[in-house]
Design an enzyme around this catalytic site. Structure first.
Site, PDB file in Angstrom:
ATOM      1  N   GLU A 285       0.831  -1.203   0.000  1.00 47.91           N
ATOM      2  CA  GLU A 285       0.000   0.000   0.000  1.00 47.91           C
ATOM      3  C   GLU A 285       0.872   1.263   0.000  1.00 47.91           C
ATOM      4  OE1 GLU A 285      -4.255  -0.412   1.798  1.00 47.91           O
ATOM      5  OE2 GLU A 285      -3.099   0.750   3.232  1.00 47.91           O
ATOM      6  N   HIS A 306       6.914 -27.061  -1.278  1.00 50.46           N
ATOM      7  CA  HIS A 306       6.211 -28.148  -1.967  1.00 50.46           C
ATOM      8  C   HIS A 306       5.064 -27.607  -2.802  1.00 50.46           C
ATOM      9  CE1 HIS A 306       8.412 -31.281   0.336  1.00 50.46           C
ATOM     10  NE2 HIS A 306       8.605 -30.230   1.116  1.00 50.46           N
ATOM     11  N   LYS A 420     -14.287   1.065  -3.654  1.00 51.69           N
ATOM     12  CA  LYS A 420     -15.338   1.536  -2.748  1.00 51.69           C
ATOM     13  C   LYS A 420     -16.379   2.335  -3.522  1.00 51.69           C
ATOM     14  CE  LYS A 420     -12.333   2.099   1.264  1.00 51.69           C
ATOM     15  NZ  LYS A 420     -11.686   3.077   2.131  1.00 51.69           N
TER      16      LYS A 420
HETATM   17  O1  PA5 Z   1      -3.381   1.477   5.929  1.00 50.36           O
HETATM   18  C1  PA5 Z   1      -4.472   1.999   5.792  1.00 50.36           C
HETATM   19  O2  PA5 Z   1      -4.651   3.207   5.923  1.00 50.36           O
HETATM   20  C2  PA5 Z   1      -5.683   1.154   5.471  1.00 50.36           C
HETATM   21  O3  PA5 Z   1      -5.351  -0.176   5.275  1.00 50.36           O
HETATM   22  C3  PA5 Z   1      -6.700   1.242   6.600  1.00 50.36           C
HETATM   23  O4  PA5 Z   1      -6.109   0.793   7.784  1.00 50.36           O
HETATM   24  C4  PA5 Z   1      -7.946   0.413   6.297  1.00 50.36           C
HETATM   25  O5  PA5 Z   1      -8.494   0.805   5.077  1.00 50.36           O
HETATM   26  C5  PA5 Z   1      -8.968   0.551   7.389  1.00 50.36           C
HETATM   27  O6  PA5 Z   1      -9.343   1.886   7.541  1.00 50.36           O
HETATM   28  P1  PA5 Z   1     -10.079   2.401   8.824  1.00 50.36           P
HETATM   29  O7  PA5 Z   1      -9.176   2.214   9.981  1.00 50.36           O
HETATM   30  O8  PA5 Z   1     -10.356   3.837   8.550  1.00 50.36           O
HETATM   31  O9  PA5 Z   1     -11.328   1.598   8.977  1.00 50.36           O
END
Ligand code: PA5
Length: 444
Positions: A285, A306, A420
């Site tokens: 990310e 394996h 989303k």
């Molecule tokens: O690293 C990030 O920002 C995302 O993976 C969030 O943690 C994830 O989308 C969850 O978001 P939130 O904590 O707002 O529910």
């Protein structure tokens, strides 16, 4: 914690890693001075050293309430709001939950998927126990987590009564905004704040990770101490050769620049499966954007030798490997001797299982290097809170430096919004009317 890059350096031109030193230093300075892109999300950088014993006590006190009142605690959260806690709890727990001698509540994770069977089965189990919920969401509006929390809140109140529910539901969310904050304030839940300047995937050392880890019965002070020591070791003023995060960031970028686009994290301990999952989110990310970025993958060895072993040894030569090696197991078990030796294994009799594992690890490293796979080795002494704390900060700092060398903003995630938007349009969420119309046209 140690890092050994000798088996990676041989794959890049001589001096390629050292040549990145100025960029490593520039990245570190930019992080320290807050001059890089994404500088409103640098709260993780000195987070470990800012954690006070009072704060740890406050988390432990809340954990105790859950431990005393619950047989199971559901951690509702997705992405950065659960992967860190799951990684640490798995690494430190007994491999088979049901053998655990501890009287701590069972920690379950939900809100990280929208599987109807998953939720139904979870609810089925929770009907049989006293349970609590830690509702974790920075935005407080994430759909997967919100649906799960709606179900669990209702169930907890019906099953345990509103007064007990108030005690065993805890929120970890933004200080002011979002539905999770509104609900927590209205219902009077105990709550912890996720600092504005710490992004989800860098938040394991905030209550996002610390609270579930404490509820599971682990020593969060030792975890934080490990992270603090690593923070000091990765200091801007430390020479690059003594700074493991800087070395890791430099070597993986040198390998990427040589054309290898996939990094596979390999572990030799089943308990570290979720270290791979946490690391994939942290690096994937942070770096996968603007058409760039190393693709992070992970394998559990020797299990996956394996299955994926063939590909790693012999497939397209676009990969490199980062191995997490645990020097000492926490237990002791040897291969027994057998008079009849029908299985021909007496050559191993008396040897520790871990010695066999270590030889598999070394043999695999040599084979993969022979097969053209650069190898970075990260060793920790053992699986405990302190060593895991070190790994956490090491990977976070390495990620910040590495993303800046790559030339991206490591602290945003604009790509996550695309699915989303479509999902909300398809579900006719208010405010998405135009998108709904456009998507219906597209699906005709
Ligand atoms: O690293 C990030 O920002 C995302 O993976 C969030 O943690 C994830 O989308 C969850 O978001 P939130 O904590 O707002 O529910």
């Amino acid at each position: 914690m140690k890092i050994n890059i000798s088996k990676a350096q041989q794959f890049v031109t001589a001096g390629a890693v050292e040549a990145l030193e100025p960029q490593v230093m520039a990245a570190q300075k930019a992080l320290e001075q807050g001059t890089c892109e994404g500088n409103d999300f640098l709260g993780w950088l000195h987070l470990p050293s800012s954690i006070t014993p009072q704060f740890i006590n406050e988390i432990n006190a809340t954990a105790k309430v859950l431990q005393e009142n619950c047989d199971a605690v559901v951690v509702a959260g997705i992405g950065g709001s659960y992967l860190g806690a799951r990684m640490v709890i798995d690494a430190l727990s007994n491999s088979f939950g049901w053998l655990q001698p501890s009287n701590m509540p069972r920690i379950l994770f939900a809100g990280n998927n929208i599987g109807e069977d998953y939720l139904s089965e979870l609810i089925g189990y929770l009907k049989t126990v006293r349970f609590g919920v830690i509702n974790i969401s920075k935005s407080g509006t994430t759909t997967e987590t919100a649906i799960t929390f709606r179900l669990l809140k209702k169930m907890c109140e019906e099953q345990m009564g509103k007064d007990v529910a108030k005690k065993v539901i805890v929120a970890v969310t933004d200080a002011k905004k979002g539905a999770a904050r509104t609900t927590a304030d209205k219902e009077g839940y105990k709550s912890f704040v996720i600092p504005d300047n710490v992004g989800g995937r860098f938040s394991v050392l905030t209550p996002v990770g610390l609270l579930p880890i404490a509820v599971a019965g682990f020593d969060i002070a030792a975890l934080v101490k490990g992270a603090q020591d690593m923070e000091a070791q990765c200091d801007l003023n430390a020479p690059v050769k003594n700074n493991p995060a800087a070395i890791y960031a430099a070597v993986r970028n040198a390998i990427y620049q040589s054309g290898k686009k996939i990094e596979i994290m390999a572990n030799y301990q089943p308990k570290l499966h979720n270290l791979g999952e946490w690391w994939k989110q942290l690096y994937g990310e942070s770096e996968g954007k603007d058409g760039k970025g190393i693709f992070p993958a992970s394998v559990d060895l020797t299990t996956d030798l394996h299955s994926m072993g063939q590909w790693i040894q012999d497939g397209e030569r676009t990969i490199f490997e980062t191995v997490i090696s645990v020097e000492k197991p926490n237990t002791s078990l040897a291969v027994p001797s057998d008079e009849e030796n029908l299985d021909g294994l007496n050559f191993l009799a008396g040897k520790r299982i871990d010695e066999v594992n270590k030889m598999a690890e070394l043999g695999t490293q040599l084979a993969h290097v022979d097969g053209g796979v650069p190898n970075i080795k990260i060793s920790i002494e053992k699986l405990d809170e302190y060593n895991i704390g070190q790994l956490i900060y090491f990977f976070e700092k390495g990620c910040g430096i590495s993303g800046l060398i790559l030339g991206v903003n490591p602290f945003n995630q604009p790509g996550v919004e695309a699915y989303k938007k479509n999902m909300f349009a398809l579900l006719n969420k208010p405010g998405y009317e135009a998108e709904s119309k456009a998507i219906q046209e597209r699906l005709k």
